[in-house]
Design a protein around this motif. Structure first.
Motif, PDB file in Angstrom:
ATOM      1  N   SER A  28       0.827  -1.215   0.000  1.00 27.98           N
ATOM      2  CA  SER A  28       0.000   0.000   0.000  1.00 27.98           C
ATOM      3  C   SER A  28       0.864   1.269   0.000  1.00 27.98           C
ATOM      4  CB  SER A  28      -0.930  -0.010   1.213  1.00 27.98           C
ATOM      5  OG  SER A  28      -0.227  -0.268   2.420  1.00 27.98           O
ATOM      6  N   ILE A  29       1.592   1.477  -1.093  1.00 31.83           N
ATOM      7  CA  ILE A  29       2.490   2.628  -1.238  1.00 31.83           C
ATOM      8  C   ILE A  29       1.696   3.808  -1.784  1.00 31.83           C
ATOM      9  CG2 ILE A  29       4.606   3.479  -2.289  1.00 31.83           C
ATOM     10  CD1 ILE A  29       5.452   0.534  -2.653  1.00 31.83           C
ATOM     11  N   SER A  30       1.459   4.802  -0.957  1.00 34.41           N
ATOM     12  CA  SER A  30       0.599   5.914  -1.369  1.00 34.41           C
ATOM     13  C   SER A  30       1.269   6.859  -2.352  1.00 34.41           C
ATOM     14  CB  SER A  30       0.130   6.695  -0.137  1.00 34.41           C
ATOM     15  OG  SER A  30       1.237   7.120   0.641  1.00 34.41           O
ATOM     16  N   ALA A  31       2.598   6.889  -2.371  1.00 31.66           N
ATOM     17  CA  ALA A  31       3.309   7.836  -3.232  1.00 31.66           C
ATOM     18  C   ALA A  31       3.324   7.413  -4.696  1.00 31.66           C
ATOM     19  CB  ALA A  31       4.741   8.015  -2.734  1.00 31.66           C
ATOM     20  N   LEU A  32       3.021   6.164  -4.979  1.00 27.86           N
ATOM     21  CA  LEU A  32       3.109   5.641  -6.343  1.00 27.86           C
ATOM     22  C   LEU A  32       1.722   5.275  -6.859  1.00 27.86           C
ATOM     23  CD1 LEU A  32       6.240   3.325  -5.884  1.00 27.86           C
ATOM     24  CD2 LEU A  32       6.163   5.690  -6.713  1.00 27.86           C
ATOM     25  N   SER A  33       1.320   5.907  -7.967  1.00 30.16           N
ATOM     26  CA  SER A  33      -0.039   5.726  -8.487  1.00 30.16           C
ATOM     27  C   SER A  33      -0.323   4.282  -8.888  1.00 30.16           C
ATOM     28  CB  SER A  33      -0.273   6.652  -9.687  1.00 30.16           C
ATOM     29  OG  SER A  33       0.679   6.397 -10.713  1.00 30.16           O
ATOM     30  N   GLU A  34       0.726   3.547  -9.286  1.00 21.82           N
ATOM     31  CA  GLU A  34       0.484   2.161  -9.703  1.00 21.82           C
ATOM     32  C   GLU A  34       0.065   1.266  -8.533  1.00 21.82           C
ATOM     33  OE1 GLU A  34       5.134   2.514  -9.722  1.00 21.82           O
ATOM     34  OE2 GLU A  34       3.394   3.816 -10.043  1.00 21.82           O
ATOM     35  N   HIS A  35       0.202   1.764  -7.299  1.00 24.07           N
ATOM     36  CA  HIS A  35      -0.207   0.989  -6.126  1.00 24.07           C
ATOM     37  C   HIS A  35      -1.541   1.458  -5.542  1.00 24.07           C
ATOM     38  CE1 HIS A  35       3.331  -1.578  -5.527  1.00 24.07           C
ATOM     39  NE2 HIS A  35       4.036  -0.567  -5.992  1.00 24.07           N
ATOM     40  N   LYS A  36      -2.267   2.277  -6.286  1.00 21.80           N
ATOM     41  CA  LYS A  36      -3.542   2.777  -5.778  1.00 21.80           C
ATOM     42  C   LYS A  36      -4.492   1.630  -5.439  1.00 21.80           C
ATOM     43  CE  LYS A  36      -6.857   6.500  -6.494  1.00 21.80           C
ATOM     44  NZ  LYS A  36      -6.404   7.199  -5.283  1.00 21.80           N
ATOM     45  N   GLY A  37      -4.499   0.578  -6.268  1.00 22.68           N
ATOM     46  CA  GLY A  37      -5.334  -0.584  -5.984  1.00 22.68           C
ATOM     47  C   GLY A  37      -4.905  -1.305  -4.716  1.00 22.68           C
ATOM     48  N   ASP A  38      -3.601  -1.329  -4.448  1.00 20.81           N
ATOM     49  CA  ASP A  38      -3.098  -1.957  -3.228  1.00 20.81           C
ATOM     50  C   ASP A  38      -3.487  -1.155  -1.986  1.00 20.81           C
ATOM     51  OD1 ASP A  38      -1.700  -4.131  -4.533  1.00 20.81           O
ATOM     52  OD2 ASP A  38      -0.251  -2.626  -5.191  1.00 20.81           O
ATOM     53  N   VAL A  39      -3.476   0.181  -2.121  1.00 20.78           N
ATOM     54  CA  VAL A  39      -3.893   1.028  -1.005  1.00 20.78           C
ATOM     55  C   VAL A  39      -5.348   0.743  -0.658  1.00 20.78           C
ATOM     56  CG1 VAL A  39      -4.234   3.408  -0.237  1.00 20.78           C
ATOM     57  CG2 VAL A  39      -2.207   2.825  -1.565  1.00 20.78           C
ATOM     58  N   ASN A  66      -6.909   8.804  -1.215  1.00 24.51           N
ATOM     59  CA  ASN A  66      -7.123   7.464  -0.692  1.00 24.51           C
ATOM     60  C   ASN A  66      -8.148   7.477   0.436  1.00 24.51           C
ATOM     61  OD1 ASN A  66      -5.161   6.447  -2.456  1.00 24.51           O
ATOM     62  ND2 ASN A  66      -3.516   6.923  -1.023  1.00 24.51           N
ATOM     63  N   PRO A  67      -8.858   6.369   0.636  1.00 24.06           N
ATOM     64  CA  PRO A  67      -9.972   6.364   1.594  1.00 24.06           C
ATOM     65  C   PRO A  67      -9.529   6.347   3.053  1.00 24.06           C
ATOM     66  CG  PRO A  67      -9.704   4.188   0.636  1.00 24.06           C
ATOM     67  CD  PRO A  67      -8.762   5.088  -0.098  1.00 24.06           C
ATOM     68  N   VAL A  68     -10.470   6.713   3.904  1.00 27.99           N
ATOM     69  CA  VAL A  68     -10.321   6.644   5.350  1.00 27.99           C
ATOM     70  C   VAL A  68     -11.166   5.478   5.847  1.00 27.99           C
ATOM     71  CG1 VAL A  68     -10.961   7.783   7.516  1.00 27.99           C
ATOM     72  CG2 VAL A  68      -9.791   9.079   5.725  1.00 27.99           C
ATOM     73  N   VAL A  69     -10.628   4.689   6.761  1.00 27.58           N
ATOM     74  CA  VAL A  69     -11.372   3.575   7.366  1.00 27.58           C
ATOM     75  C   VAL A  69     -11.861   4.021   8.737  1.00 27.58           C
ATOM     76  CG1 VAL A  69     -11.295   1.167   8.092  1.00 27.58           C
ATOM     77  CG2 VAL A  69      -9.904   1.933   6.145  1.00 27.58           C
ATOM     78  N   TYR A  70     -13.159   3.839   8.974  1.00 26.08           N
ATOM     79  CA  TYR A  70     -13.757   4.247  10.247  1.00 26.08           C
ATOM     80  C   TYR A  70     -14.520   3.080  10.857  1.00 26.08           C
ATOM     81  CZ  TYR A  70     -16.841   6.437  13.661  1.00 26.08           C
ATOM     82  OH  TYR A  70     -17.510   6.752  14.825  1.00 26.08           O
ATOM     83  N   GLY A  71     -14.528   3.036  12.181  1.00 28.33           N
ATOM     84  CA  GLY A  71     -15.346   2.080  12.920  1.00 28.33           C
ATOM     85  C   GLY A  71     -15.485   2.559  14.346  1.00 28.33           C
TER      86      GLY A  71
END
Length: 457
Positions: A28-39, A66-71
């Protein structure tokens, strides 16, 4: 009841470790667009885990990035509400050839788990989940109310989280914010960070003639931008390191007696630091130790400067431009925007003749401070001391985490930085790792903390 969650954590060590490996495998590498699916995959993994352990209203919330996870779990009547923050994104892995094992193929060696994100911050995020699971499994409920927010952009500066906080202010309201994304003093030496310095940065561009000039034809007759820049930079400090910008220290409070007692508990060897750095002597604002200068006092530092010919040999020119990059670390009561304006005024007042100066602002972040005698801070200290069997240190960090100040300003709640990493664990570098001793003790500490906090706030 304490023995119950301890036993649960002990009997599930292997299972928890395997689940952590599963989480760490997600790149989940946020700096690289090719990993957007992994994020996104990491966010969904967290959503499923939070749901599985018993949290409610669990959702993956969209942002412009990128999304935020809440609970949450809000059934502890008349008990405080804790907001737990962490991030599930990780740094890029370059240079890959320096990794001893693949960065997203976790491996345990010598009591440590090696993988990108092991300590920053997936390992510490995962500890919070497993601590809550242990309490659910042993007591059927939590001693405090809990809200969770995990983001996926911390490693790129959290560009969308401030807007998210403002638009979800009511949903996120709590009595205390707890973050595990910092480090301990040393192995077996826990610490609670109760303050971070703020930041303001700027670039100074000094311009002279409309092109580089021959130094033989024009030297001595035209202002040299490099000379002018040096003159401006030299005006920032006196010979002992005090900052000379008018008004810079006006709102800085002196270190209190209570804080001096806390400082005395922090191991610090200035001579050892000097030797490790290989400098003839340490330098800085008189009257303060190295630790005080780098944590409790504000600074103004030149981060880079360049002008003219940079190649091998010499080129006899007067450069037509000169540039410097400046950052200031700020302490409580110093406003980044106000300090920037003071710097602008100072530069304008010290601008040499014959040049024009352009000033460009960079990153800004407010400092934050939760008094270390606050019940939420002291409660965390007691939890650490129960598990680690040693006196905890209360520290202020010299670094800056701007999003912490955003939380503090938006929600107006105390912040507890309760981290379990070690500074030697290579976060942001090849061979990042996390000591399993702190992984296990950290979960136990968190369980103790929630019980203690339930009676302290």
């Amino acid at each position: 009841m304490a023995q119950s969650f301890q036993q649960y954590l002990e009997t599930h060590q292997s299972e928890n470790l395997e689940q952590l490996k599963e989480f760490l495998k997600i790149s989940s590498i946020s700096a690289l667009s090719e990993h957007k699916g992994d994020v996104l995959k990491a966010a969904e993994w967290l959503r499923d885990e939070l749901t599985r352990i018993g949290l409610e209203h669990v959702q993956v919330l969209e942002t412009k990035g990128n999304p935020v996870v809440y609970g949450d779990w809000l059934h502890a009547e008349n008990k405080p509400t804790v907001l737990i923050y962490g991030h599930y994104d990780v740094q890029p892995v370059d240079p890959l050839n320096l990794w001893e094992t693949p960065p997203f193929d976790p491996e345990v060696r010598d009591g440590k788990i090696y993988a990108r994100g092991a300590s920053d911050d997936k390992g510490q995020v995962f500890m919070h989940i497993k601590a809550l699971e242990a309490l659910f499994q042993t007591d059927g409920k939590l001693p405090v109310n809990v809200k969770i927010i995990f983001e996926g952009e911390e490693e790129i500066g959290s560009p969308n989280l401030p807007i998210f906080l403002q638009s979800h202010k009511e949903m996120l309201q709590a009595d205390v914010l707890v973050i595990s994304d910092t480090d301990m003093l040393d192995k077996g030496k826990p610490s609670i960070c109760y303050g971070l310095r703020g930041l303001t940065g700027l670039q100074i561009d000094v311009k002279g003639a409309n092109s580089d000039l021959h130094s033989g034809s024009f030297g001595g007759g035209v202002q040299n931008p490099a000379h002018a820049l040096v003159e401006i930079l030299a005006s920032f400090h006196d010979s002992e390191g005090r900052i000379l910008v008018e008004g810079f220290y006006d709102k800085v409070e002196e270190i209190t007696e209570e804080e001096k007692k806390a400082i005395a508990q922090v191991p610090s060897d200035d001579e050892k630091i000097r030797q490790e750095l290989g400098v003839p002597e340490l330098f800085g604002e008189p009257g303060y130790s190295f630790y005080e200068r780098t944590s409790y006092r504000p600074t103004l530092e030149i981060n880079g400067m360049y002008s003219g010919f940079q190649g091998e040999g010499i080129k006899t020119v007067l450069p037509n431009t000169a540039t410097a990059k400046i950052t200031c670390r700020l302490v409580p009561n110093q406003d980044p925007a106000e300090i920037f304006q003071l710097l602008v005024k100072h530069i304008e007042n010290h601008k040499p003749k014959g040049v024009t100066v352009q000033i460009t602002p960079f990153d800004q972040g407010s400092p934050f401070l939760t008094p270390f005698d606050h019940p939420a801070i002291q409660s965390a200290g007691r939890a650490c001391e129960k598990v680690y069997g040693t006196k905890v240190a209360y520290t202020r960090s010299g670094g800056s985490i701007p999003i912490v100040a955003d939380f503090n300003e938006t929600l107006n709640i105390p912040v507890v930085l309760l981290g379990f990493a070690l500074a030697s664990e290579n976060f942001h570098a090849p061979n990042e790792h996390f000591h399993l001793e702190n992984f296990y003790k950290g979960m136990e500490t968190l369980c103790h903390y929630w019980y203690d906090l339930a009676e302290s706030l």
